[in-house]
Design an enzyme around this catalytic site. Structure first.
Site, mmCIF file in Angstrom:
data_model
loop_
_atom_site.group_PDB
_atom_site.id
_atom_site.type_symbol
_atom_site.label_atom_id
_atom_site.label_comp_id
_atom_site.label_asym_id
_atom_site.label_seq_id
_atom_site.Cartn_x
_atom_site.Cartn_y
_atom_site.Cartn_z
ATOM 1 N N HIS A 120 83.649 17.992 -9.783
ATOM 2 C CA HIS A 120 83.327 17.350 -8.503
ATOM 3 C C HIS A 120 83.584 15.844 -8.596
ATOM 4 O O HIS A 120 83.414 15.243 -9.666
ATOM 5 C CB HIS A 120 81.842 17.612 -8.182
ATOM 6 N N PHE A 145 83.296 16.018 3.026
ATOM 7 C CA PHE A 145 83.494 14.754 2.312
ATOM 8 C C PHE A 145 83.744 13.553 3.223
ATOM 9 O O PHE A 145 83.713 12.416 2.774
ATOM 10 C CB PHE A 145 84.658 14.860 1.293
ATOM 11 N N ASP A 159 77.534 20.856 1.937
ATOM 12 C CA ASP A 159 76.896 20.728 3.246
ATOM 13 C C ASP A 159 77.081 19.312 3.761
ATOM 14 O O ASP A 159 77.509 18.432 3.018
ATOM 15 C CB ASP A 159 75.420 21.140 3.201
ATOM 16 N N TYR A 193 76.560 15.424 5.026
ATOM 17 C CA TYR A 193 75.691 14.322 4.610
ATOM 18 C C TYR A 193 74.433 14.341 5.471
ATOM 19 O O TYR A 193 74.478 14.715 6.643
ATOM 20 C CB TYR A 193 76.410 12.990 4.765
#
Length: 215
Positions: A182, A78, A65, A67
């Site tokens: 990740h 990202f 989702d 920031y």
């Protein structure tokens, strides 16, 4: 009113008529009337789609989702705007690339047909994953399914368990999956570095006679 980008309007027309999508719109309108601060701005919610036309998609990178802090939220998975302090996960992505960048904005990837798709497209200020239950995942899962069905030889980069859970949406007989941990600080120092997802993606693109990405 949420406006679907032009190249996706036809393929998503059925989705936007479904009740769950209407519920998303209604929820966001109610939150706005209640003076809730929602990221990103309404006009930017679908900019990942705006910047990467459907028929040209080469690579899909799935995030979770947006920031959730002021000025930090961006419409690409990202990515952040240039004037924002770089988040740890994005910093590790650039470390893996071994490139020194002055820009944290990943829109140049989008222009090369890399779809930076968050599974959840909005978030309330300072409340991570606050919109995880309003229906966005159903919508973006269906985008992934449509990409899998309608296109060929797309590379899906899946970082972390959340993104890896989307493998079931992808026809692996006609597409490529690059999966790894990740890039968050928790896992990056042990496993993410030297995983070479970007060179692997370019190797695949060469094999299927597509232009490589300038990461």
């Amino acid at each position: 009113m949420l406006k679907i980008p032009l190249t996706y309007q036809k393929i998503l027309s059925e989705e936007t008529e479904k009740q769950y999508f209407k519920d998303i719109v209604s929820f966001l309108e109610t939150e706005k009337k209640g003076w809730k601060i929602i990221y990103p701005e309404e006009k930017n919610i679908f900019n990942a789609l705006n910047l990467t036309s459907f028929e040209d998609i080469k690579v899909v990178i799935i995030g979770q989702d947006p920031y959730h802090q002021k000025w930090q939220a961006h419409w690409l998975a990202f990515s952040v705007q240039d004037w924002v302090k770089i988040p740890p996960s994005l910093r590790n992505i650039f470390k893996e690339l071994w490139v020194k960048r002055e820009s944290w904005n990943l829109k140049e990837w989008s222009k090369q047909w890399v779809l930076l798709l968050n599974a959840i497209l909005t978030v309330e200020d300072s409340k991570p994953a606050s919109h995880s239950k309003i229906g966005w995942e159903k919508f973006t899962d269906n985008i992934t399914k449509i990409i899998s069905k309608e296109l060929d030889w797309v590379i899906f980069i899946l970082w972390g368990n959340f993104a890896k859970s989307k493998k079931t949406l992808i026809d692996q007989k006609k597409h490529f999956i690059i999966e790894w941990v990740h890039p968050s600080p928790l896992s990056a120092s042990r496993w993410f570095f030297w995983s070479k997802p970007f060179s692997k993606a370019n190797d695949i693109l060469k094999k299927v006679w597509k232009k490589e990405i300038n990461w």
